[in-house]
Motif scaffolding. Sequence first.
Motif, PDB file in Angstrom:
ATOM      1  N   GLY A  66       0.818  -1.198   0.000  1.00 28.98           N
ATOM      2  CA  GLY A  66       0.000   0.000   0.000  1.00 28.98           C
ATOM      3  C   GLY A  66       0.859   1.257   0.000  1.00 28.98           C
ATOM      4  N   ASN A  67       0.166   2.392   0.249  1.00 31.34           N
ATOM      5  CA  ASN A  67       0.868   3.675   0.218  1.00 31.34           C
ATOM      6  C   ASN A  67       1.459   4.058   1.567  1.00 31.34           C
ATOM      7  N   ASP A  68       0.993   3.404   2.637  1.00 35.23           N
ATOM      8  CA  ASP A  68       1.395   3.846   3.971  1.00 35.23           C
ATOM      9  C   ASP A  68       2.003   2.719   4.791  1.00 35.23           C
ATOM     10  N   GLY A  69       2.612   1.735   4.178  1.00 37.42           N
ATOM     11  CA  GLY A  69       3.186   0.667   4.975  1.00 37.42           C
ATOM     12  C   GLY A  69       4.010  -0.295   4.157  1.00 37.42           C
ATOM     13  N   PHE A  70       4.596  -1.258   4.832  1.00 33.65           N
ATOM     14  CA  PHE A  70       5.373  -2.289   4.155  1.00 33.65           C
ATOM     15  C   PHE A  70       5.315  -3.564   4.984  1.00 33.65           C
ATOM     16  N   LEU A  71       5.574  -4.692   4.326  1.00 32.88           N
ATOM     17  CA  LEU A  71       5.629  -5.999   4.977  1.00 32.88           C
ATOM     18  C   LEU A  71       7.077  -6.332   5.278  1.00 32.88           C
ATOM     19  N   LEU A  72       7.309  -6.801   6.510  1.00 31.48           N
ATOM     20  CA  LEU A  72       8.656  -7.106   6.964  1.00 31.48           C
ATOM     21  C   LEU A  72       8.732  -8.569   7.370  1.00 31.48           C
ATOM     22  N   LEU A  73       9.591  -9.326   6.732  1.00 29.30           N
ATOM     23  CA  LEU A  73       9.841 -10.721   7.106  1.00 29.30           C
ATOM     24  C   LEU A  73      10.942 -10.724   8.160  1.00 29.30           C
ATOM     25  N   ILE A  74      10.639 -11.303   9.327  1.00 25.43           N
ATOM     26  CA  ILE A  74      11.606 -11.315  10.423  1.00 25.43           C
ATOM     27  C   ILE A  74      11.875 -12.744  10.859  1.00 25.43           C
ATOM     28  N   ALA A  75      12.946 -12.918  11.621  1.00 24.75           N
ATOM     29  CA  ALA A  75      13.297 -14.188  12.241  1.00 24.75           C
ATOM     30  C   ALA A  75      13.601 -13.925  13.709  1.00 24.75           C
ATOM     31  N   ALA A  76      13.210 -14.852  14.587  1.00 22.03           N
ATOM     32  CA  ALA A  76      13.470 -14.714  16.014  1.00 22.03           C
ATOM     33  C   ALA A  76      14.086 -16.003  16.523  1.00 22.03           C
ATOM     34  N   THR A  96      20.067 -19.428  23.761  1.00 17.20           N
ATOM     35  CA  THR A  96      20.303 -19.925  25.117  1.00 17.20           C
ATOM     36  C   THR A  96      19.352 -21.057  25.471  1.00 17.20           C
ATOM     37  N   ARG A  97      18.226 -21.149  24.751  1.00 18.64           N
ATOM     38  CA  ARG A  97      17.251 -22.192  25.071  1.00 18.64           C
ATOM     39  C   ARG A  97      17.040 -23.173  23.934  1.00 18.64           C
ATOM     40  N   SER A  98      17.080 -22.678  22.700  1.00 21.00           N
ATOM     41  CA  SER A  98      16.844 -23.553  21.557  1.00 21.00           C
ATOM     42  C   SER A  98      17.423 -22.901  20.312  1.00 21.00           C
ATOM     43  N   PRO A  99      18.071 -23.693  19.470  1.00 16.33           N
ATOM     44  CA  PRO A  99      18.605 -23.117  18.223  1.00 16.33           C
ATOM     45  C   PRO A  99      17.528 -22.911  17.167  1.00 16.33           C
ATOM     46  N   GLU A 100      16.292 -23.309  17.473  1.00 14.89           N
ATOM     47  CA  GLU A 100      15.228 -23.227  16.481  1.00 14.89           C
ATOM     48  C   GLU A 100      14.906 -21.770  16.171  1.00 14.89           C
ATOM     49  N   MET A 101      14.789 -21.457  14.895  1.00 17.28           N
ATOM     50  CA  MET A 101      14.474 -20.102  14.445  1.00 17.28           C
ATOM     51  C   MET A 101      13.020 -20.051  14.016  1.00 17.28           C
ATOM     52  N   ARG A 102      12.324 -18.984  14.422  1.00 11.95           N
ATOM     53  CA  ARG A 102      10.933 -18.785  14.045  1.00 11.95           C
ATOM     54  C   ARG A 102      10.834 -17.604  13.097  1.00 11.95           C
ATOM     55  N   TYR A 103       9.977 -17.761  12.075  1.00 11.51           N
ATOM     56  CA  TYR A 103       9.756 -16.698  11.111  1.00 11.51           C
ATOM     57  C   TYR A 103       8.377 -16.083  11.334  1.00 11.51           C
ATOM     58  N   ALA A 104       8.224 -14.834  10.941  1.00 13.37           N
ATOM     59  CA  ALA A 104       6.936 -14.145  11.014  1.00 13.37           C
ATOM     60  C   ALA A 104       6.940 -13.019   9.992  1.00 13.37           C
ATOM     61  N   ILE A 105       5.727 -12.605   9.597  1.00  8.34           N
ATOM     62  CA  ILE A 105       5.554 -11.486   8.672  1.00  8.34           C
ATOM     63  C   ILE A 105       4.790 -10.396   9.407  1.00  8.34           C
ATOM     64  N   ALA A 106       5.383  -9.223   9.532  1.00  5.99           N
ATOM     65  CA  ALA A 106       4.763  -8.101  10.231  1.00  5.99           C
ATOM     66  C   ALA A 106       4.437  -7.010   9.227  1.00  5.99           C
ATOM     67  N   HIS A 107       3.276  -6.376   9.417  1.00  2.00           N
ATOM     68  CA  HIS A 107       2.922  -5.215   8.607  1.00  2.00           C
ATOM     69  C   HIS A 107       3.239  -3.968   9.423  1.00  2.00           C
ATOM     70  N   ILE A 108       4.102  -3.108   8.886  1.00  2.00           N
ATOM     71  CA  ILE A 108       4.518  -1.877   9.567  1.00  2.00           C
ATOM     72  C   ILE A 108       3.774  -0.710   8.932  1.00  2.00           C
ATOM     73  N   ASN A 109       2.965  -0.041   9.736  1.00  2.00           N
ATOM     74  CA  ASN A 109       2.217   1.127   9.265  1.00  2.00           C
ATOM     75  C   ASN A 109       3.067   2.371   9.490  1.00  2.00           C
ATOM     76  N   VAL A 110       3.350   3.125   8.413  1.00  2.00           N
ATOM     77  CA  VAL A 110       4.206   4.318   8.491  1.00  2.00           C
ATOM     78  C   VAL A 110       3.428   5.554   8.048  1.00  2.00           C
ATOM     79  N   GLU A 111       2.103   5.521   8.292  1.00  2.00           N
ATOM     80  CA  GLU A 111       1.303   6.699   7.941  1.00  2.00           C
ATOM     81  C   GLU A 111       1.829   7.936   8.651  1.00  2.00           C
ATOM     82  N   ASP A 112       2.266   7.734   9.924  1.00  2.00           N
ATOM     83  CA  ASP A 112       2.945   8.805  10.662  1.00  2.00           C
ATOM     84  C   ASP A 112       4.435   8.469  10.663  1.00  2.00           C
ATOM     85  N   PRO A 113       5.258   9.116   9.844  1.00  2.00           N
ATOM     86  CA  PRO A 113       6.683   8.752   9.744  1.00  2.00           C
ATOM     87  C   PRO A 113       7.426   8.877  11.053  1.00  2.00           C
ATOM     88  N   SER A 114       6.894   9.700  11.962  1.00  2.00           N
ATOM     89  CA  SER A 114       7.591   9.887  13.229  1.00  2.00           C
ATOM     90  C   SER A 114       7.279   8.779  14.229  1.00  2.00           C
TER      91      SER A 114
END
Length: 845
Positions: A74-84, A88-106
Amino acid sequence: MPAHTDTRLVGAVWAGDCVWLVARGPTLQVWRPPALLHHHSLRGPLALAARPHLQPHGDLNSLEIMALDVQASGNDGFLLLIAAVNVTRSPEMRYAIAHINVEDPSSPRVSSFVPVRNFPQEADEPPRLLPFGNKALLYTSKYIALISLAATTDAEVVEAASGDRVLSAARSPHGPALFTAAHGLLALRLHSHAAAACDSPIGSSSQADMYEGNLSLYEIDPCEMSAVVTDACGKLKTAFLFHLRRDFTSCRELLDELFPPPGQHAPQELDVDAPLDRTVLAVATETLDDMPAGDPRWKRSSGQPTHIPLGSSTALQIEAQLLDKQRALALFFDFLRATGLWQRLGLVTVEDEGVASTTSALCQAWERVRGAAALRRLQRGTHAAFIDSIICEAVRGWQHREEESVHAALSSGALSPTDACYRRVSRLPAVLLMLTRPVPSDRPAALAVLSGVLSEMLKARKSWQNVSPPPLGSSALLTPALHLIRKSLTEFENKGGDATLRAQVCEAAAGLADVLLAGAQASPAYPALRTDLIRPFVEQGEPERAAALAEKYQEFSVLVELCVSGGDTARLCDYVDRYSDRGMAEVAYEWMSRKGGAAAAALVRGAGGGARLTAWLRRERPDLLSLHQLHRGDHAAAAQTFSSLAHAETDNLERMTTLASLSKLCMLVSDAPEEAPAWDAVQRRLALAEQHRALPRDVMPSDVTPQRVMQPHELVEVYLKAENKSLTEYDYKKALDLTEGVEDPEQRQRLRLRVWCASVLRDDWAACKPDDPAAELMQRTFFKLIDLVNVMGDDLDVLLPELPELLSAPELAALAADSKFHYLLKYGYECLHQRTADQSPDDSA
């Protein structure tokens, strides 16, 4: 940006006159070239959004969150693919897709967060992101997967063919496209089911993602357990742990050893209590009942060193423990589906329920953990004291069955009954049963609590697909719950009291009835249960609540009763039209006709009628059909119906006469021609009635009911069998007239012969004097009958048998040997023939 790890550039997105730079950190910079406008760290907002989903990795402060890819949305955001990951507890990596709304740049914010499940991990190649619509494509050089951005689902992973690899991906007007090393450009076609949850046993796997923060199963090493466990449950749990750690090879080897795949020609019948079914249900039950791992008051028995507590939680709060049990069960069910075990499940014997499908038994386990969570929430509300007392009573009933250490802790007060109750989730039905037996003052609270718990269990059931479990709760719960509803309504009706409190009780009772009916619709006993649950509201003066339940669950007899008793014909017609395809009309007609009185009168007037009513009345209640036709003014049709009823009536002579008279009256009103066959049929019925009334009382056999309608041949037999000597030629003439109603010609002729023989036997022929035969004949009933038949204008040639036939009749065998009798009879026939000849016109004239 500097080139060190945290600030390595992931991607850039243009929006208007600004460019957004995303670094791996994850950090965000907003530029309007050549000026830097804003610099933000996204770790905090992403960590907060990840809290319900990524908590199994421990404290969020110890998580490493990395941005892997960024795409415009869209015009006011972007999709971000992240890994977590938390190394210290597990080497397993988790993926997720977050939508970041930047309508207010600040002040950028995370507007949505969708975890990605089951995508393969490769340390040297993180996945890339390609969004389109409400879906996204994740891909590496070896794997591609379709992800729904609307809900949490399993990734549908497709592996590239051997020797091929994905080089890049892009959007096209027709959907996503891939460029591969072996095949070049490939366009992907998406099917409608592409974003489904991989046919998961529960409608969405999001339940399995929400509450996994304190499960101890992530700390169990399946390699260590595989070396020590020997029982089937332990081995199945170990295979589950291998699957959870993505060690699919070890998982499959263990499962093939434990439950060998069926052969190609395996029997199609479902096995009862097969090892697979018993083991799966046992694991689910143990998961429900596992002790909290983080609570030092719970001490595991030393005799269970190899027990694998899948449902054990490190949390101390009961709410978190129950949510962890939900998570463990959901993961276990997903494991069964992913490994193909779910499709092999058959039948299993369930305590107090008999034989049921294993999938429905697992559904009940899921319902119980959700119901326990609901009970705990209610325990924190206004009914806390009541629920506490119920739990104490329930735990007291099973305390002797607990482990020795638990029994001792309960006795000493180290553990409370509440602790024991929510640890043994599988025993929730015992708690629910206790809720149906409150003291009278606690019945309103019992109704509210039971309704709340069962409502949550019903929601849990609805999240399952293609499973038909038994009635909600258990079969042992339905009857006590019904009694609770009846007692609560009756008590307030009899005692009167506060109208507001009564309304609250009735509302709670209606809510409980609603939940029980919703949970029992697949049960064979549902129709009877539906009536039993709705009827009390009618009996206790709650027509609106009864109507609401009856409409929702289509208890048509109650709807009919309410409409008829309230005189609301318009509403009844509306119901008949609304449920015309579900048999509402026939139920209404049957109920009204059976009820009689005002209900039957309403039916006769055509309530909910039309052609359908007419057809039903003709088939089921022709007596009411005639009245319905009269009400409509259709006298010709009413005449036909009354005539049919008259011909069918055999039990009551007066009723038959009345029906025939009504038919004749309707014919007169409708101007039906008197020569019509219907008119003749009615006249014959009325004549038969007259012949019944003309029958001498002293000749009626004692074994014949006076009011019974006898057929013509039966009436003739009454005359023939009469031993009374008072019968005259007129009585025998009535018997001859009755033979006209006998349809069989041979039977009719035999009866006539017997009537003439009876008239002969009426007199003493031994005393006759042949000196004056004419005078003698005038005194005999036989010849008096001949004269009477002749005078009445009947045809003697038809009615009177020939002399040889008469003399050969078995009834006259003794007299036929008497020459004097033979002479007088022959003399009489000669005189009759002479008289007939004298009365005939001269042929020569």
